[in-house]
Design a protein around this motif. Structure first.
Motif, PDB file in Angstrom:
ATOM      1  N   SER A  17       0.803  -1.225   0.000  1.00  0.00           N
ATOM      2  CA  SER A  17       0.000   0.000   0.000  1.00  0.00           C
ATOM      3  C   SER A  17       0.839   1.280   0.000  1.00  0.00           C
ATOM      4  O   SER A  17       0.373   2.308  -0.457  1.00  0.00           O
ATOM      5  N   ASP A  18       2.054   1.224   0.520  1.00  0.00           N
ATOM      6  CA  ASP A  18       2.804   2.481   0.619  1.00  0.00           C
ATOM      7  C   ASP A  18       3.934   2.544  -0.416  1.00  0.00           C
ATOM      8  O   ASP A  18       4.364   1.529  -0.954  1.00  0.00           O
ATOM      9  N   ASN A  19       4.412   3.768  -0.669  1.00  0.00           N
ATOM     10  CA  ASN A  19       5.405   3.981  -1.723  1.00  0.00           C
ATOM     11  C   ASN A  19       6.750   3.337  -1.423  1.00  0.00           C
ATOM     12  O   ASN A  19       7.486   2.985  -2.335  1.00  0.00           O
ATOM     13  N   GLU A 146      14.117  -1.546  17.182  1.00  0.00           N
ATOM     14  CA  GLU A 146      15.529  -1.163  17.072  1.00  0.00           C
ATOM     15  C   GLU A 146      15.706   0.349  16.976  1.00  0.00           C
ATOM     16  O   GLU A 146      16.635   0.899  17.563  1.00  0.00           O
ATOM     17  N   ARG A 147      14.826   1.018  16.243  1.00  0.00           N
ATOM     18  CA  ARG A 147      14.925   2.488  16.152  1.00  0.00           C
ATOM     19  C   ARG A 147      14.720   3.095  17.536  1.00  0.00           C
ATOM     20  O   ARG A 147      15.404   4.042  17.925  1.00  0.00           O
ATOM     21  N   GLN A 148      13.765   2.553  18.279  1.00  0.00           N
ATOM     22  CA  GLN A 148      13.508   3.061  19.628  1.00  0.00           C
ATOM     23  C   GLN A 148      14.726   2.851  20.533  1.00  0.00           C
ATOM     24  O   GLN A 148      15.174   3.770  21.223  1.00  0.00           O
ATOM     25  N   LEU A 244      17.657   8.234   5.578  1.00  0.00           N
ATOM     26  CA  LEU A 244      17.416   7.335   4.448  1.00  0.00           C
ATOM     27  C   LEU A 244      17.331   5.883   4.925  1.00  0.00           C
ATOM     28  O   LEU A 244      18.224   5.392   5.603  1.00  0.00           O
ATOM     29  N   TYR A 245      16.244   5.215   4.547  1.00  0.00           N
ATOM     30  CA  TYR A 245      16.098   3.783   4.830  1.00  0.00           C
ATOM     31  C   TYR A 245      15.936   3.072   3.494  1.00  0.00           C
ATOM     32  O   TYR A 245      14.826   2.933   2.980  1.00  0.00           O
ATOM     33  N   PRO A 246      17.056   2.622   2.899  1.00  0.00           N
ATOM     34  CA  PRO A 246      16.981   2.021   1.572  1.00  0.00           C
ATOM     35  C   PRO A 246      16.176   0.721   1.607  1.00  0.00           C
ATOM     36  O   PRO A 246      16.208  -0.006   2.603  1.00  0.00           O
TER      37      PRO A 246
HETATM   38  C1  FRU Z   1       6.936   0.627   4.839  1.00  0.00           C
HETATM   39  C2  FRU Z   1       7.464   0.906   6.210  1.00  0.00           C
HETATM   40  C3  FRU Z   1       8.473   2.035   6.170  1.00  0.00           C
HETATM   41  C4  FRU Z   1       9.309   1.714   7.348  1.00  0.00           C
HETATM   42  C5  FRU Z   1       9.412   0.230   7.197  1.00  0.00           C
HETATM   43  C6  FRU Z   1       9.760  -0.480   8.429  1.00  0.00           C
HETATM   44  O1  FRU Z   1       5.909  -0.318   4.855  1.00  0.00           O
HETATM   45  O2  FRU Z   1       6.413   1.198   7.083  1.00  0.00           O
HETATM   46  O3  FRU Z   1       7.889   3.296   6.204  1.00  0.00           O
HETATM   47  O4  FRU Z   1      10.518   2.373   7.372  1.00  0.00           O
HETATM   48  O5  FRU Z   1       8.167  -0.206   6.711  1.00  0.00           O
HETATM   49  O6  FRU Z   1       9.699  -1.857   8.272  1.00  0.00           O
END
Ligand code: FRU
Length: 329
Positions: A17-19, A146-148, A244-246
């Motif tokens: 659903s998300d980009n 992990e981010r937390q 950035l989260y590739p």
């Molecule tokens: C995409 C997402 C990103 C996030 C990642 C974590 O579905 O929600 O926005 O960084 O999953 O798994």
């Protein structure tokens, strides 16, 4: 078993659903098209854990050559992946982790470092004391945990910041709106760190309702390219920064091919991240422009090749038909 002349890759995707997920899939598709023998099939679980477990088992039944999984949540998907391994199917985990180490390879950025980088970035920008609010992703998924952990570990060491509240979101905007709206009635933090840019955009919208959008600074994660991505949000000054989260889509296909070919691969494959703010945002955008152009070129060329293959095949069957007719005569 029937002899196969191609490599079948199955990807169990958490949701489409998300980009960010769409970019991951595009990376996989374009990369697969560079390997003539690789066939990629994506099954999308729509954020439903039961569906994802079912889809993993479907891939096991189809006896794919390699399985790639982006687990919706860690714990409930772990057993399904162990089943794939037991069935002899090498399995790559991408982005979100399972519990334990029962997988062939993992690929993704270091989410602990992403949390740390967000905290260090905030610390580097303050002179006096400031308060911080954190909005987590779904803590049943490893990137949120992990981010937390990373974020809090750095904040803890400084006297200059205080983490005044943590809101547990679910990665999507609506999970942020209500709780943050309430919180802002009683306090105005200096910074808000949201675990992804979609929730960060939700933060900005709530801040705007409280007329606080110029007082509270927002840091997000993902740094996607394109109209609703973090890079644009940084350019528009909605976000102070994003990390950035590739997606690792293309790299996962390379790993899959190496595994099938019996080449050595590392068990854990870490993708690089970088803080994107007003200083480097144009540079980052230019880099992504080039990358997207390249991807589009590859897709365009692939289409031409496919058309030529089709034309060749129909010519070929025509010739065969004519030879058949000649033989009859
Ligand atoms: C995409 C997402 C990103 C996030 C990642 C974590 O579905 O929600 O926005 O960084 O999953 O798994």
């Amino acid at each position: 078993k029937e002899a196969k002349n191609h490599i079948q890759v199955g990807f169990a995707q958490a949701m489409s659903s998300d980009n960010w997920r769409k970019e991951m899939e595009k990376g996989m598709q374009v990369q697969s098209s560079l390997y003539p023998h690789v066939k990629l099939e994506i099954k999308n679980a729509n954020n439903n854990v039961e569906s994802q477990i079912q889809q993993i088992h479907d891939f096991i039944d189809e006896r794919v050559d390699v399985l790639i999984v982006s687990p919706i949540k860690s714990k409930p998907v772990t057993a399904a992946i162990e089943n794939a391994l037991k069935a002899g199917i090498p399995t790559i985990i991408i982005d979100r982790k399972i519990d334990g180490n029962n997988y062939t390879a993992y690929i993704g950025a270091n989410n602990m470092d992403i949390g740390k980088d967000a905290a260090k970035y905030i610390l580097s920008g303050i002179k006096d004391f400031t308060s911080v609010v954190q909005i987590t992703g779904d803590i049943a998924s490893s990137p949120a945990r992990e981010r937390q952990l990373g974020f809090e570990s750095v904040l803890k060491k400084s006297e200059k910041v205080k983490l005044v509240a943590t809101i547990h979101g679910d990665w999507e905007k609506p999970s942020v709106t209500g709780p943050l709206d309430k919180l802002l009635d009683s306090m105005t933090p200096g910074y808000i760190f949201a675990h992804n840019d979609r929730m960060a955009m939700g933060v900005w919208e709530v801040l705007k309702q409280h007329d606080l959008q110029n007082k509270v600074k927002i840091v997000g994660v993902d740094g996607l390219y394109g109209p609703n991505g973090g890079i644009q949000y940084v350019k528009d000054k909605i976000l102070l920064a994003t990390i950035l989260y590739p997606t690792g889509g293309a790299e996962a296909i390379d790993l899959a091919v190496k595994i099938v070919n019996g080449e050595f691969v590392h068990k854990n494959n870490t993708l690089n991240t970088v803080v994107i703010d007003s200083v480097n945002v144009d540079l980052m955008q230019n880099q992504f422009n080039k990358l997207v152009e390249q991807q589009n070129d590859i897709e365009g060329q692939q289409q031409v090749i496919n058309e030529q293959v089709k034309a060749y095949q129909s010519q070929n069957s025509m010739i065969k038909l004519m030879i058949g007719l000649l033989v009859l005569l």
